[in-house]
Design an enzyme around this catalytic site. Structure first.
Site, PDB file in Angstrom:
ATOM      1  N   CYS A  46       0.851  -1.189   0.000  1.00 48.54           N
ATOM      2  CA  CYS A  46       0.000   0.000   0.000  1.00 48.54           C
ATOM      3  C   CYS A  46       0.891   1.246   0.000  1.00 48.54           C
ATOM      4  CB  CYS A  46      -0.886  -0.011   1.246  1.00 48.54           C
ATOM      5  SG  CYS A  46      -1.906   1.463   1.442  1.00 48.54           S
ATOM      6  N   SER A  48       0.529   3.902   1.624  1.00 42.36           N
ATOM      7  CA  SER A  48       0.692   4.496   2.966  1.00 42.36           C
ATOM      8  C   SER A  48       2.017   4.079   3.592  1.00 42.36           C
ATOM      9  CB  SER A  48      -0.452   4.071   3.885  1.00 42.36           C
ATOM     10  OG  SER A  48      -1.673   4.515   3.386  1.00 42.36           O
ATOM     11  N   HIS A  51       4.675   6.326   2.567  1.00 46.79           N
ATOM     12  CA  HIS A  51       4.625   7.601   3.301  1.00 46.79           C
ATOM     13  C   HIS A  51       5.340   7.452   4.645  1.00 46.79           C
ATOM     14  CE1 HIS A  51       1.850   9.796   0.775  1.00 46.79           C
ATOM     15  NE2 HIS A  51       0.941   8.834   0.836  1.00 46.79           N
ATOM     16  N   HIS A  67       0.890  -3.555   6.180  1.00 50.53           N
ATOM     17  CA  HIS A  67      -0.396  -3.647   6.892  1.00 50.53           C
ATOM     18  C   HIS A  67      -1.504  -4.267   6.053  1.00 50.53           C
ATOM     19  CE1 HIS A  67      -0.587   0.233   4.780  1.00 50.53           C
ATOM     20  NE2 HIS A  67      -1.863  -0.083   4.648  1.00 50.53           N
ATOM     21  N   CYS A 171      -6.689  -3.560   3.470  1.00 51.12           N
ATOM     22  CA  CYS A 171      -6.618  -2.091   3.431  1.00 51.12           C
ATOM     23  C   CYS A 171      -7.270  -1.531   2.176  1.00 51.12           C
ATOM     24  CB  CYS A 171      -5.190  -1.569   3.557  1.00 51.12           C
ATOM     25  SG  CYS A 171      -5.161   0.242   3.504  1.00 51.12           S
TER      26      CYS A 171
HETATM   27  P1  PAD Z   1      -1.248   4.364  -5.472  1.00 48.92           P
HETATM   28  O1  PAD Z   1       0.119   4.907  -5.569  1.00 48.92           O
HETATM   29  O2  PAD Z   1      -1.476   2.923  -5.812  1.00 48.92           O
HETATM   30  O3  PAD Z   1      -2.259   5.226  -6.368  1.00 48.92           O
HETATM   31  C1  PAD Z   1      -2.162   6.606  -6.612  1.00 48.92           C
HETATM   32  C2  PAD Z   1      -2.740   6.876  -8.006  1.00 48.92           C
HETATM   33  O4  PAD Z   1      -2.816   8.288  -8.199  1.00 48.92           O
HETATM   34  C3  PAD Z   1      -1.903   6.323  -9.171  1.00 48.92           C
HETATM   35  O5  PAD Z   1      -2.722   5.550 -10.035  1.00 48.92           O
HETATM   36  C4  PAD Z   1      -1.369   7.584  -9.871  1.00 48.92           C
HETATM   37  O6  PAD Z   1      -1.219   7.395 -11.279  1.00 48.92           O
HETATM   38  C5  PAD Z   1      -2.475   8.579  -9.555  1.00 48.92           C
HETATM   39  N1  PAD Z   1      -2.076   9.995  -9.657  1.00 48.92           N
HETATM   40  C6  PAD Z   1      -0.893  10.567  -9.307  1.00 48.92           C
HETATM   41  N2  PAD Z   1      -0.928  11.891  -9.545  1.00 48.92           N
HETATM   42  C7  PAD Z   1      -2.152  12.177 -10.053  1.00 48.92           C
HETATM   43  C8  PAD Z   1      -2.805  13.377 -10.494  1.00 48.92           C
HETATM   44  N3  PAD Z   1      -2.189  14.560 -10.429  1.00 48.92           N
HETATM   45  N4  PAD Z   1      -4.076  13.281 -10.952  1.00 48.92           N
HETATM   46  C9  PAD Z   1      -4.718  12.085 -11.012  1.00 48.92           C
HETATM   47  N5  PAD Z   1      -4.148  10.918 -10.613  1.00 48.92           N
HETATM   48  C10 PAD Z   1      -2.888  10.964 -10.144  1.00 48.92           C
HETATM   49  O7  PAD Z   1      -1.715   4.622  -3.971  1.00 48.92           O
HETATM   50  P2  PAD Z   1      -2.799   3.819  -3.085  1.00 48.92           P
HETATM   51  O8  PAD Z   1      -4.030   3.570  -3.909  1.00 48.92           O
HETATM   52  O9  PAD Z   1      -2.127   2.685  -2.382  1.00 48.92           O
HETATM   53  O10 PAD Z   1      -3.111   4.916  -1.972  1.00 48.92           O
HETATM   54  C11 PAD Z   1      -3.703   6.163  -2.343  1.00 48.92           C
HETATM   55  C12 PAD Z   1      -3.653   7.136  -1.181  1.00 48.92           C
HETATM   56  O11 PAD Z   1      -4.561   6.726  -0.161  1.00 48.92           O
HETATM   57  C13 PAD Z   1      -2.283   7.221  -0.507  1.00 48.92           C
HETATM   58  O12 PAD Z   1      -2.037   8.556  -0.129  1.00 48.92           O
HETATM   59  C14 PAD Z   1      -2.467   6.342   0.713  1.00 48.92           C
HETATM   60  O13 PAD Z   1      -1.550   6.657   1.712  1.00 48.92           O
HETATM   61  C15 PAD Z   1      -3.887   6.710   1.083  1.00 48.92           C
HETATM   62  C16 PAD Z   1      -4.594   5.768   2.010  1.00 48.92           C
HETATM   63  N6  PAD Z   1      -5.440   6.308   2.932  1.00 48.92           N
HETATM   64  C17 PAD Z   1      -6.149   5.525   3.772  1.00 48.92           C
HETATM   65  C18 PAD Z   1      -7.108   6.189   4.710  1.00 48.92           C
HETATM   66  O14 PAD Z   1      -7.712   5.509   5.525  1.00 48.92           O
HETATM   67  N7  PAD Z   1      -7.282   7.488   4.628  1.00 48.92           N
HETATM   68  C19 PAD Z   1      -6.022   4.143   3.744  1.00 48.92           C
HETATM   69  C20 PAD Z   1      -5.180   3.591   2.792  1.00 48.92           C
HETATM   70  C21 PAD Z   1      -4.464   4.392   1.914  1.00 48.92           C
HETATM   71 ZN    ZN Z   2      -3.044   0.862   3.321  1.00 47.70          ZN
END
Ligand code: PAD
Ligand code: ZN
Ligand code: ZN
Length: 369
Positions: A46, A48, A51, A67, A171
């Site tokens: 993931c 996260s 990060h 996770h 997740c």
């Molecule tokens: P990922 O890296 O798989 O996906 C990110 C996507 O965003 C990719 O497909 C990129 O091509 C796209 N992208 C990048 N820049 C742009 C842009 N300017 N415009 C449009 N698209 C773009 O990440 P993920 O899906 O594993 O996670 C996404 C986010 O969610 C990340 O910040 C993660 O830390 C967060 C998250 N939050 C929670 C929560 O509970 N809030 C839980 C799990 C993940």
């Molecule tokens: Zn996650």
């Protein structure tokens, strides 16, 4: 590695914030109390975790992240009531005590005492290296052959679900599908835009489809992701690199009822708010780098009655939602298999995270150590 007593396991360790994962051997203790020793069969990469490996959010070092875990129970502590050796389980970073007012009201994702799932500061560390404590992030420490986890952070899963698919439930699916079905309250016929179609964003598309949204617009800057979007329920796609994403969504819908930001960027968070229709809500899921506030002209929220909310782990109840999503997958109603771009060995973790940063893949899943 032995199944009784302290085991030595291979793990991906972060020794300094900003440095690469290093594959090392660590020791993992026997389960005690409500702990469960899990043989990790799959763990997803993931965003996260990247990060937390790159930005100092106060996690002790050395650190084992990871996770999105699926595996098999090998041993349980004396107080474990719901799991036995041989069970297939999915782990989640949602830490819930099970007894506080939020937990008993059905909101474990808002637990007031989340550290109850960890060992106390005076107890020996679950993970050690040469006898010194190693921190297992969020009580999981999934980037390792085995994980020692409180039973409240584990849900039993149908053995028919392959481990790689099961890991994503922990997740990506809980967060993405849950954000729509539990958090946002998307209704049949609503219009939805999803900005960022990674492992989490593709699951937001799935959630919108399950909720019966009439228009589901996927926005990404990567054509491979946009090509995947239809198989998760997108009715339209917009390449945000080639066009103005806000103008494109406004032209398609006049403004959406729900916009989900699933990247963690200022620009795209502001886009999510700007593409809302009257009464619409922006749901912010992506984790931002520290100290990068977004700008909002509050007047643009008032008359159109737009809302903005943060979403955490899809407002999920692990024990209700993991079996529910597993059943949807087994019934052919939830696409998990296309989320798994490739299965890798733990030695490939750094390369796989480089690829994730480039936006080319949905999820790499470690399935061998
Ligand atoms: P990922 O890296 O798989 O996906 C990110 C996507 O965003 C990719 O497909 C990129 O091509 C796209 N992208 C990048 N820049 C742009 C842009 N300017 N415009 C449009 N698209 C773009 O990440 P993920 O899906 O594993 O996670 C996404 C986010 O969610 C990340 O910040 C993660 O830390 C967060 C998250 N939050 C929670 C929560 O509970 N809030 C839980 C799990 C993940
Ligand atoms: Zn996650
Ligand atoms: Zn609680």
């Amino acid at each position: 590695m032995t199944s009784k007593g302290v085991s030595r396991v291979r793990a991906a360790v972060i020794n300094a914030i900003g440095s690469a994962f290093e594959i090392e051997e660590v020791e993992i203790a026997e389960p005690q109390g409500s702990e469960v020793l899990v043989d990790v069969r799959a763990v997803g990469l993931c965003h996260s975790d990247l990060h937390f490996a790159q930005a100092d959010v106060g996690m002790p070092l050395p650190l084992v992240l990871g996770h999105e875990v699926a595996g098999v129970v090998v041993a349980v502590g004396e107080d474990v009531t719901g799991l036995v050796p041989g069970d297939h389980v999915v782990g989640s970073l949602i830490q819930s005590c099970g007894t506080c007012p939020r937990c008993t009201a059905g909101a474990p994702f808002q637990c007031l005492n989340p550290f109850a799932t960890l060992r106390g500061p005076d107890e020996p560390s679950r993970l050690t290296r040469d006898g010194q404590p190693v921190f297992g992030a969020f009580g999981l420490g999934g980037f390792a052959e085995r994980a020692l986890v409180h039973e409240n952070q584990l849900a039993k899963v149908d053995t028919a679900v392959p481990f790689a698919e099961a890991s994503i439930l922990g997740c990506g699916v809980l967060t993405g599908v849950g954000a729509v079905l539990n958090g946002a309250g998307v209704k049949e016929g609503d219009t939805v835009a999803v900005i960022g179609l990674g492992g989490v964003g593709l699951n937001v598309l799935s959630g919108a489809r399950l909720a019966g949204a009439s228009r589901i617009i996927g926005v990404d800057v990567n054509d491979e992701k946009l090509a995947l979007a239809a198989s998760f329920g997108a009715t339209d796609t917009v390449n945000g690199a080639d066009s103005d994403a806000v103008a494109a969504v406004l032209e398609l819908t006049g403004g959406v009822d729900h916009a989900f930001e699933v990247i963690g960027m200022k620009q795209t968070s502001e886009q999510a708010i700007a593409m809302l229709g009257v009464g619409g809500t922006a749901h912010l899921i992506g984790i931002h780098k520290p100290d990068r506030p977004i700008e909002i002209d509050v007047n643009t929220l008032l008359a159109p009655q737009r809302g903005i909310r943060g979403v955490y782990m899809g407002s999920s109840d692990l024990h209700r939602d993991v079996p529910r999503y597993a059943k949807l997958f087994l019934d052919g109603e939830l696409n998990l298999s296309d989320l798994i771009s490739r299965e890798i060995n733990i030695d490939q973790i750094n390369d796989a995270y480089e690829e994730l940063k480039n936006g080319a893949i949905a999820r790499s899943v470690i399935t061998s150590f």
